[in-house]
Design an enzyme around this catalytic site. Structure first.
Site, PDB file in Angstrom:
ATOM      1  N   ARG A 153       5.318  -0.193   4.319  1.00 54.09           N
ATOM      2  CA  ARG A 153       6.432   0.477   3.664  1.00 54.09           C
ATOM      3  C   ARG A 153       5.883   1.752   3.034  1.00 54.09           C
ATOM      4  NH1 ARG A 153       6.805  -5.018   2.257  1.00 54.09           N
ATOM      5  NH2 ARG A 153       8.697  -6.050   3.029  1.00 54.09           N
ATOM      6  N   LYS A 177       6.298  -6.464  -1.401  1.00 50.41           N
ATOM      7  CA  LYS A 177       7.431  -6.866  -2.228  1.00 50.41           C
ATOM      8  C   LYS A 177       7.187  -8.239  -2.843  1.00 50.41           C
ATOM      9  CE  LYS A 177      11.329  -4.352  -0.215  1.00 50.41           C
ATOM     10  NZ  LYS A 177      12.639  -4.470   0.465  1.00 50.41           N
ATOM     11  N   HIS A 249      10.202   5.614   7.291  1.00 48.21           N
ATOM     12  CA  HIS A 249      10.729   4.325   7.737  1.00 48.21           C
ATOM     13  C   HIS A 249      10.856   4.273   9.246  1.00 48.21           C
ATOM     14  CE1 HIS A 249      12.111   0.523   6.241  1.00 48.21           C
ATOM     15  NE2 HIS A 249      13.201   0.570   6.974  1.00 48.21           N
ATOM     16  N   ARG A 252       7.602   3.302  10.596  1.00 52.12           N
ATOM     17  CA  ARG A 252       7.407   1.854  10.398  1.00 52.12           C
ATOM     18  C   ARG A 252       8.136   1.089  11.500  1.00 52.12           C
ATOM     19  NH1 ARG A 252       6.833  -2.608   6.657  1.00 52.12           N
ATOM     20  NH2 ARG A 252       8.768  -3.757   6.282  1.00 52.12           N
ATOM     21  N   HIS A 275       7.929  -9.132   6.061  1.00 50.73           N
ATOM     22  CA  HIS A 275       9.275  -9.691   5.911  1.00 50.73           C
ATOM     23  C   HIS A 275       9.161 -11.160   5.519  1.00 50.73           C
ATOM     24  CE1 HIS A 275      11.112  -6.537   8.874  1.00 50.73           C
ATOM     25  NE2 HIS A 275      10.947  -6.060   7.664  1.00 50.73           N
ATOM     26  N   TYR A 284      14.914  -6.307  15.587  1.00 50.01           N
ATOM     27  CA  TYR A 284      14.162  -5.801  16.735  1.00 50.01           C
ATOM     28  C   TYR A 284      14.374  -6.641  17.993  1.00 50.01           C
ATOM     29  CZ  TYR A 284      11.748  -3.186  13.117  1.00 50.01           C
ATOM     30  OH  TYR A 284      11.467  -2.361  12.064  1.00 50.01           O
TER      31      TYR A 284
END
Length: 307
Positions: A153, A177, A249, A252, A275, A284
């Protein structure tokens, strides 16, 4: 008229008790008055009437997000009426929110990404430029090589610690995160770009004590993400790629999509991207579907000779 009075009472409550902004109140008013114009007695409407209204705005071509906003306004309105004892039930309780289609991520082709990286490398190697231009070029080269090699990120990328570049290892741990740690790879090109950047970084005395790989005179102490995004668009334009097509992004997404196109497992890509839920990575799946179609067309015996 009763619905009009109920709407006004609702808006007054939203303003006085919730502190709703003027724009929010205007939006609620538009949505509720539109519904009242279709339904008639909005305050006394039953679920069937509201469902018919939602069907009507869908037929009028409203996007799912706009439909969901209208339903949200109605939910708030009927919740108010129920709380105030102005009706005995909430007719929106059994209604499902319109499903929002998930937009496919914008991605760059492998050829475009290659052009971008080649341009960054060429600018970093240009010995004819001044010190400040060389520093900026080598920083950008390191940034794009690391981003495409890792799929970080942008906030993780610009906030990387200096120790990542000092170890010269093929993998490093990043804290993402929710303070979750994950292992990400570093390509040989990314490590070399970081090595060259360290040389330039070391020539700036103001950065000597910084713990960040990409230090800057900013509030955070590292390169702001907005600065990187702006400079990335400039690099793309110089590489002959539309600036509107690229962002950190997008790179990424390119990392993830190109891995999948070349045979990577979706679960592995999930882990690399950080994720927590596989459903997030499933944006995806269109890449996987294309790969499967190509696999069948290239290798299934019935796909030969036009069968």
């Amino acid at each position: 008229m009763r619905s009009g009075a109920r709407i006004e009472a609702f808006l007054e409550m939203m303003s006085a008790e919730r502190g709703a902004a003027d724009n929010t109140l205007a939006s609620y008013r538009r949505d509720l008055e539109d519904a009242a114009g279709h339904i008639g007695d909005l305050a006394g409407a039953d679920p069937a009437a509201i469902r018919a209204y939602l069907g009507d705005i869908a037929a009028r071509g409203f996007a799912p997000s706009s439909q969901a906003r209208r339903l949200s306004a109605l939910r708030q309105f009927y919740k108010f009426l129920y709380a105030e004892g102005l009706r005995p039930d909430d007719p929106t309780g059994t209604l499902d929110s319109p499903k929002k289609g998930r937009a496919l991520p914008r991605i760059m082709s492998e050829a475009e990404t290659g052009r971008l990286l080649d341009r960054a490398a060429a600018e970093a190697a240009d010995a004819s430029v001044g010190d400040s231009a060389r520093i900026a070029a080598r920083r950008m080269h390191a940034l794009v090589e690391v981003l495409y090699a890792t799929g970080l990120r942008v906030s993780e990328l610009v906030g990387l610690p200096l120790t990542v570049a000092l170890r010269d290892e093929r993998f490093f741990i990043v804290r993402g995160k929710g303070s979750k740690e994950r292992v990400v790879p570093l390509s040989a090109k990314a490590r070399e770009a970081m090595r060259l950047w360290l040389v330039e970084r070391g020539r700036v005395p103001a950065w000597a004590e910084s713990l960040f790989l990409f230090p800057a005179a900013s509030e955070s102490g590292h390169l702001p993400r907005q600065v990187f995004a702006r400079e990335l668009k400039g690099l793309a334009a110089r590489a002959g790629i539309a600036a509107a097509k690229i962002s950190p992004h997008v790179l990424r997404h390119a990392f993830a999509s190109h891995l999948l196109q070349n045979g990577a497992d979706l679960r592995a890509v999930q882990q690399l991207l950080g994720h927590s839920d596989i459903s997030t990575t499933q944006i995806y799946t269109h890449v996987l579907e294309e790969r499967l179609v190509r696999l069948v067309n290239d290798h299934h015996p019935l796909a030969v000779d036009g069968h």
